[in-house]
Design a protein around this motif. Structure first.
Motif, PDB file in Angstrom:
ATOM      1  N   ARG A  50       0.840  -1.192   0.000  1.00  0.00           N
ATOM      2  CA  ARG A  50       0.000   0.000   0.000  1.00  0.00           C
ATOM      3  C   ARG A  50       0.875   1.242   0.000  1.00  0.00           C
ATOM      4  O   ARG A  50       1.958   1.252   0.576  1.00  0.00           O
ATOM      5  CB  ARG A  50      -0.920   0.030   1.219  1.00  0.00           C
ATOM      6  CG  ARG A  50      -1.891  -1.135   1.317  1.00  0.00           C
ATOM      7  CD  ARG A  50      -2.831  -0.939   2.480  1.00  0.00           C
ATOM      8  NE  ARG A  50      -2.121  -0.843   3.754  1.00  0.00           N
ATOM      9  CZ  ARG A  50      -2.700  -0.526   4.914  1.00  0.00           C
ATOM     10  NH1 ARG A  50      -3.988  -0.237   4.940  1.00  0.00           N
ATOM     11  NH2 ARG A  50      -1.999  -0.481   6.014  1.00  0.00           N
ATOM     12  N   SER A  52       0.061   5.532   0.529  1.00  0.00           N
ATOM     13  CA  SER A  52      -0.913   6.611   0.715  1.00  0.00           C
ATOM     14  C   SER A  52      -0.322   7.913   0.178  1.00  0.00           C
ATOM     15  O   SER A  52       0.807   8.287   0.509  1.00  0.00           O
ATOM     16  CB  SER A  52      -1.272   6.764   2.195  1.00  0.00           C
ATOM     17  OG  SER A  52      -0.112   6.973   2.988  1.00  0.00           O
ATOM     18  N   GLU A  54      -1.416  12.107  -1.372  1.00  0.00           N
ATOM     19  CA  GLU A  54      -2.427  13.169  -1.406  1.00  0.00           C
ATOM     20  C   GLU A  54      -2.077  14.143  -2.519  1.00  0.00           C
ATOM     21  O   GLU A  54      -0.963  14.677  -2.567  1.00  0.00           O
ATOM     22  CB  GLU A  54      -2.481  13.890  -0.069  1.00  0.00           C
ATOM     23  CG  GLU A  54      -3.669  14.827   0.064  1.00  0.00           C
ATOM     24  CD  GLU A  54      -3.811  15.356   1.483  1.00  0.00           C
ATOM     25  OE1 GLU A  54      -4.403  14.640   2.319  1.00  0.00           O
ATOM     26  OE2 GLU A  54      -3.306  16.458   1.756  1.00  0.00           O
ATOM     27  N   SER A 330      -7.144  12.194  -1.586  1.00  0.00           N
ATOM     28  CA  SER A 330      -6.322  11.269  -0.808  1.00  0.00           C
ATOM     29  C   SER A 330      -6.526   9.873  -1.380  1.00  0.00           C
ATOM     30  O   SER A 330      -7.648   9.353  -1.366  1.00  0.00           O
ATOM     31  CB  SER A 330      -6.710  11.293   0.675  1.00  0.00           C
ATOM     32  OG  SER A 330      -6.414  12.550   1.240  1.00  0.00           O
ATOM     33  N   GLU A 332      -5.142   5.749  -1.930  1.00  0.00           N
ATOM     34  CA  GLU A 332      -4.325   4.637  -1.442  1.00  0.00           C
ATOM     35  C   GLU A 332      -4.083   3.704  -2.613  1.00  0.00           C
ATOM     36  O   GLU A 332      -5.012   3.081  -3.129  1.00  0.00           O
ATOM     37  CB  GLU A 332      -5.000   3.877  -0.304  1.00  0.00           C
ATOM     38  CG  GLU A 332      -4.119   2.780   0.268  1.00  0.00           C
ATOM     39  CD  GLU A 332      -4.729   2.084   1.463  1.00  0.00           C
ATOM     40  OE1 GLU A 332      -5.291   0.990   1.273  1.00  0.00           O
ATOM     41  OE2 GLU A 332      -4.653   2.635   2.578  1.00  0.00           O
ATOM     42  N   SER A 334      -2.411   0.351  -4.295  1.00  0.00           N
ATOM     43  CA  SER A 334      -2.190  -1.023  -3.829  1.00  0.00           C
ATOM     44  C   SER A 334      -1.448  -1.810  -4.890  1.00  0.00           C
ATOM     45  O   SER A 334      -1.484  -1.483  -6.084  1.00  0.00           O
ATOM     46  CB  SER A 334      -3.531  -1.712  -3.519  1.00  0.00           C
ATOM     47  OG  SER A 334      -4.239  -1.020  -2.528  1.00  0.00           O
TER      48      SER A 334
END
Length: 917
Positions: A50, A52, A54, A330, A332, A334
């Motif tokens: 993962r 994250s 923004e 935002s 995420e 994968s």
């Protein structure tokens, strides 16, 4: 890479419209980038990686459905993303595909090698094996086909080195290494090919080598390849290329080239030596140590971009503050495992997947659910098979199939076969019979054709087979009785019949092939006439035939039955875990790319049949049976698998000192608990037997405290090939579960405080070993070796925090025959015969029940060796005595522990031999 004085150069790229686009300027630094990959210390399986991120979305650029976005229609679900850092060693970046990548240098007199040649290169490639349907991958060469300008080329074909050259610029000679090299999990290795154009025996010799890097040491790969006739290499005007080789549409490599060397003569004069480390990123050309100028091709570049994450963004949630002035997305991202885990559709059986690729005229798998009344065909234009007396989904004992029907005595089948022009045809019916074979012949298979023989019938009994053929009038035109002397009823068999026109005659062959056996039992014959084509399969099973299980009935326009059914009929039983993974990845190349890391000389575990299941389950079943690690690559959107044997006896990829500033960040918290304890292990083979392994004595045994830890049992079912495997795997899992050592679940690296560790971290791969040194005095003496199972990292402008998820590496140090440290067997029990002070240099050792220790008079070359006594590592330099009571001369406190020991203290090898799985 000097920081925190200067900002960390992190780059974020999206694949927009098929082009990697730098969107770093839109990636907010107010929210650190968080990345997780690999598996946690507690997990037995890898979680999807993962990241994250923004993005600034004030202009609506990252709203996929916004028509005013410049990326409208170009981003959306599963948009590829990669995160990288700029720094570390530079390299030649090659981009794959069939485009003009790599670097070249013009022809020069020194490059015009016509005799013996020595070619070497060093690369980190995303894929060292040829994808399905691709002939080869260019690596380096001096080769253009136009104008007869071929000299030599060095390629990868089927995962093996391949050297080709031309003596005249047009005709070619090739040498293909017969051995597949073991690709290390780092994906970096060097290949070398030498050509002796005149080996002194009237021929030529090509020899291949591998090494960790171009600096060596070089290890010969397989036997030399020889050919008849003295040869030479054409003196062409072609440039020399690296990261490329030809002007042909071979696949170009994807990844990094570090260096290349070209020598005139074997280990001869160096005539070209581009080294891409230490060069200026983005430089259009470089000059090597021999003065050759190398120019980067349009799809090649000097780069120091190091990827730390590769994945896909599945959703783009837009958020904003109440003023509407701050708008962001935002996301995420994968890895591939997330996408594969979303689907639950099972891959079809291996026969169902294989047979249509052989273009049968008609094919009926017969894998319908219970309650079906006919069997469909996946072949376009072929009607379902009409049946009576069938009960579907009753027998799942054929490894390459889903459950198949039971066919009662007197049952029927009828299916039309589309006609096609052909001078040959073949049929195949896999079957298995339960019960007593019939004493009298019964119809087993019947079909019709347009040839001289209009109807064929095969009748079988317990001792014979009859082949009957009838002409257009219904008269018997062929009557052949075959006494096979083979039991054709008690297992899965393929009944195969093939016919072919041969002049004015028709040759036919009937063959029984037992599933799982490579060769069949053929019987041939012939008759005068025409072969025609099959137009219908029409069978009434004899009333005396015992209940049959049948399926995967197929008709072909040529005798290709053996190739179509082989291995797929038993579900590829017996293939190794890495072979199955590679095959599945090739078959499902649109879904997943996968690299396997294994030593071909030490194959991974042999598997049972491949049953219908979703792709991720099938891949994970391979990993579970073998005991290795299936994980996601951080450099591309692919999976990787390193088999269990690649975890043995590793040299640490990273060494961290507790006393060196910033190398091991707080908190370092060892855990001495029972989380991984397993002292009673049962392993069951799917559809096979079980084996149990129990530790009954010692500190990790099933005995109640204080003599043991009590019972910690575990059981697992694995898809293994045979019943010899469960005892071995149970023993190995018991070894892992009874390893008596504190765990270090996490190790923190503050790379902003210790930037010298960055290159080592960037080279770290899931499953690598690391070493902790100079640990504080309140911990057991080090060093401590750990296996890295995964990691998490947080990056912003001035910090780069990494937490490694680790497990003990000790259990993975295994015995090596004749090794002075890893090849020693321990005694079955030894204690001190008398107490010793902390400085004593002589000790009495009592072995019970034996065998005793070796003595230095008989085995002087086997000394010294180390033992452990009460946590102190003691070096035995000599041993006297030939009974169970012996006297040892010792050097004390090898590991820094200084203490006295009492009579009866246990004595054991510091590194006893551990049998690998």
């Amino acid at each position: 890479m000097a920081f925190p004085q200067t900002p960390l150069d992190v780059r974020t790229e999206l694949q927009i419209g098929g082009v990697w686009t730098d969107v770093t300027a839109d990636c907010y630094t107010r929210s650190p980038i968080g990345i997780e990959c690999g598996r946690s210390e507690e997990s037995a399986r890898t979680n999807p990686s993962r990241a994250s991120l923004e993005f600034n979305n004030r202009l609506g650029k990252y709203s996929p459905r916004n028509p005013m976005s410049p990326y409208y229609g170009l981003i959306g679900r599963n948009t590829p993303v990669q995160v990288s850092v700029l720094g570390g060693a530079t390299y030649l970046r090659v981009t794959g595909g069939t485009t003009n990548t790599g670097a070249t240098t013009p022809d020069a007199a020194a490059l015009d090698i016509t005799g013996d040649i020595d070619i070497r290169f060093d690369a980190t490639l995303d894929l060292w094996t040829t994808p399905a349907g691709i002939q080869g991958t260019d690596l380096t060469g001096k080769w253009i086909t136009t104008g007869g300008q071929r000299s030599w080329m060095f390629q990868q074909r089927n995962g093996r080195p391949y050297l080709e050259w031309s003596p005249d610029g047009t005709t070619t000679i090739g040498a293909h290494c017969a051995t597949t090299p073991a690709v290390p999990p780092s994906r970096r290795m060097a290949w070398r090919a030498t050509l002796d154009v005149n080996n002194g025996s009237g021929g030529w010799t090509a020899t291949f080598y591998t090494a960790p890097t171009i600096a060596g040491p070089w290890t010969q790969l397989g036997d030399p390849v020889t050919g008849a006739g003295v040869t030479s290499i054409f003196n062409s005007t072609t440039p020399v290329a690296v990261g490329n080789a030809t002007n042909l549409l071979y696949t170009k490599p994807l990844g990094q080239f570090h260096a290349m060397e070209l020598r005139n003569g074997i280990a001869g004069t160096l005539v070209a030596s581009p080294t891409f480390a230490g060069q200026t990123p983005g430089a259009p050309s470089i000059t090597d140590s021999t003065g050759k100028v190398w120019t980067m091709n349009p799809q090649g570049s000097i780069s120091n971009q190091q990827r730390i994450f590769s994945g896909a963004i599945s959703s783009w949630p837009t958020r904003w503050d109440v003023s509407g002035k701050d708008v962001w997305v935002s996301v995420e991202a994968s890895g591939t495992l997330r996408r594969l885990g979303q689907g639950t559709k099972a891959l079809a059986s291996t026969l169902r997947r294989r047979l249509p690729s052989y273009s049968p005229l008609a094919y009926w798998p017969c894998e319908e659910d219970d309650g079906a009344t006919q069997a469909y065909s996946p072949i376009t234009g072929v009607a379902p098979l009409a049946v009576t007396g069938w009960q579907f989904a009753q027998d799942d004992s054929l490894g390459g199939s889903a459950a198949l029907p039971n066919v009662a005595p007197g049952a029927t089948l009828r299916g039309r076969v589309p006609t096609t022009a052909s001078t040959a045809w073949a049929l195949c019916l896999p079957y298995r019979a339960d019960g007593t074979p019939p004493a009298a012949e019964q119809e087993m298979l019947s079909w019709t054709t347009t040839g001289t023989i209009r109807r064929w019938r095969i009748l079988m009994s317990s001792t014979s087979t009859h082949i009957l053929g009838y002409d257009a009038t219904g008269a018997l035109a062929l009557d052949s009785t075959i006494l096979t002397g083979t039991n054709l009823w008690s297992a899965w068999w393929r009944l195969e019949f093939a016919a072919e026109q041969s002049g004015g005659n028709v040759s036919y062959t009937i063959t029984w092939t037992k599933v799982g056996v490579s060769s069949g039992v053929p019987v041939s014959g012939s008759y005068a006439g025409t072969v025609g084509v099959v137009n219908q399969v029409d069978t009434s099973f004899g009333p005396g035939i015992p209940t049959l299980s049948i399926g995967h009935l197929a008709v072909f326009a040529a005798d290709i039955v053996a190739a179509a059914y082989a291995s797929a009929d038993h579900g590829f039983t017996g293939e190794t875990a890495t072979t199955r993974m590679a095959r599945l990845a090739n078959e499902e190349s649109r879904t997943v790319a996968l690299s396997t890391y294994t030593d071909p000389a030490n194959p991974s575990a042999a598997l049972g049949p491949q049953r219908p299941a979703d792709l991720l389950t099938l891949l994970q079943d391979c990993a579970d049976a073998d005991g290795g690690i299936l994980y996601e690559s951080k450099t591309d959107a692919s999976l990787a698998y390193r088999d269990l044997r690649t975890l043995y006896n590793q040299t640490p990829r990273m060494t961290l000192s507790y006393t060196a500033e910033g190398e091991i960040g707080p908190p370092l918290e060892p855990v001495d608990d029972d989380q991984k304890s397993r002292n009673d292990v049962t392993v069951t083979r799917t559809a096979g037997s079980s084996a149990r392994s129990v530790q009954e004595t010692g500190p990790m045994s099933t005995a109640a405290p204080p003599n043991g830890i009590g019972v910690y049992d575990d059981s697992v079912t694995l898809n293994l090939h045979n019943d010899d495997q469960p005892p071995q795997i149970a023993g190995w899992r018991l070894h892992l579960g009874t390893w008596d050592e504190a765990r270090y679940p996490s190790v923190r690296l503050m790379l902003h405080a210790a930037p010298h560790l960055i290159p080592a971290f960037l080279g770290l791969t899931v499953g690598d070993r690391i070493r902790l040194t100079n640990l504080p005095s309140w911990l057991p003496p080090g060093p401590v070796d750990l296996i890295v199972q995964g990691w998490s990292q947080v990056l912003d402008l001035y910090t780069w925090d990494v937490v490694l998820n680790c497990t003990p590496a000790g259990p993975w140090t295994v015995g090596v025959l004749d090794d002075p440290n890893l090849g020693r067997l321990d005694t079955d029990g030894c204690t001190l015969g008398a107490g010793v002070s902390s400085s004593a240099t002589s000790m009495t050792l009592v072995s019970s029940p034996g065998p005793r220790w070796i003595d230095s008079a008989a085995f002087p070359s086997e000394f010294p060796f180390d033992v452990l006594i009460g946590g102190e590592q003691v070096r035995i330099t000599a041993m006297s005595g030939t009974t169970l009571t012996q006297t040892a001369t010792v050097v004390r406190s090898i590991n820094g522990i200084v203490k006295a020991h009492s009579t009866g203290a246990a004595v054991a090898l510091a590194q006893p031999l551990v049998l690998a799985l």
